[in-house]
Design an enzyme around this catalytic site. Sequence first.
Site: not given
Ligand SMILES: *Cc1c(COP(=O)(O)O)cnc(C)c1O
Length: 499
Positions: A112
Amino acid sequence: MKYISTRGGSEPVASAVAIKTGLAPDGGLFVPGSLPEIGLIEAAAAATQGYRELAGEILSSFLSDYSGAELRVVIEKAYGGNFDTPEIAPVHLTGEKMGFLELWHGPTCAFKDLALQALPHLLKAAVTKTGDRSEIVILVATSGDTGKAALEGFRDLPGTRVIVFFPDQGVSEIQERQMTTQEGENTSVVAVEGDFDKAQAGVKRLFADKELKTAMHRQGMAFSSANSINWGRLVPQIIYYFWAWFKGKENGLFPADEGFNIVVPTGNFGNILAAYYGKRMGLPVHRLVCASNKNNVLADFINTGFYDRRRQLYRTISPSMDILVSSNLERLLFELVDRDPAAVSGFMGRLQEEGCYQLGGQAHTRLQEDFWGGFANEEETMATIGDVYREYGYLIDPHTAVGVKVCRDYRRETGDHRPAIIAATASPFKFTRSVVQAVMGEESCRGKDDFALLEVLSEFTGEEIPAALRGLQERPVRHRLKTPPEGMKEVTRQILGLN
Ligand SMILES: *Cc1c(COP(=O)(O)O)cnc(C)c1O
């Protein structure tokens, strides 16, 4: 380029307005009026100069109302020394024609950061450009990774404040300590008594609260959102799929001209949607492999065309994918029905009222042309972490392991053995307990807290603990607010000094 709503009830707006607003006024999601095509020659030429230059190429093609100078400022702040490698998102080759796109080199050790290091600056520029003088207040409900990434992204950014609500029973020790030790004069962190749904429902109520909105307006403040419904979070994610293609070519992952597959461990469907846009924009991607954990709503949807959220939510060792309603799927539906907003509104209405909907035959065929869905249960996830480590000496976190398991299933079932880019979404050190157990056995975890396990894992593998997680237990706790869900409004008023 203008942005339109997936539900057709809002005027087209410039990207700055879409980013500032978050959700479209008709309840839909903003999408670009058309997808720009990026020539692979131009993309490669930019990527040769580095991640930032590639970022400039992609962002300017979508955010045409931002000037080159404005975007340069955003990019310089977003992708620099805040990452622990100048490559920003390196691609690590193991065997099995797999390249791991490491999206965890940012300040919070999860993918993120790639978007949330950029969004605050895009948002700030958007507010200025649209002549708005408001102080922007970002509210976030988090199940772990988003909250910390938003806090880091917005900390000490003038003209903004960020308030994060996390479920006091719902995040790991490491995740909680990452948030409660957060620095920055404009950051607040509040534990909500209850689970993630309670915290999220509370934040939705705050966004919808007219009285609060009026009180904020009087003091020159306005709410905005940093979750992945915001276009400003999605567009930076497209950059790294172009980067992965470039790096894969450079390091020999793609010896033939057969295209490649992208495998994404998926929750809210944001990350894999960015890969889909990359494909539509010209990346030679054959299939997008959507990997779910035990909460396999999306895998079922891709296989049957029937979306059904009426099921129990499991808590898993890949918690960032524990989700039953994937909000960004709406943007894909829009494409599957030839951008027909009435059809999208119909699906979303049925989801709201009945908890399910069925795609038409043609839309389902299209979905399956681009996507393949599979899932991994808890045992399979653990086993995959263990065997990737034994086989290649490479540590992966539980989310990434779900991706590897589903990639192998995909190849076995379809016979398609093209090279794969696997989105490695979190550092293995962020989910230490499962990782230690998977590579060293349960014995090694007994009687140890998550902080002690960081050391155990580092010693065993010879890999350094990421700086962001090192010494976490010694950092002073700066945030101790705690409230029942009913008290969230009062806490918000206090934090913002509203009377
Ligand atoms: C948020 C997250 C996901 C999922 O991503 P999306 O964009 O919501 O599909 C997968 N792995 C980790 C470590 C995350 O923080």
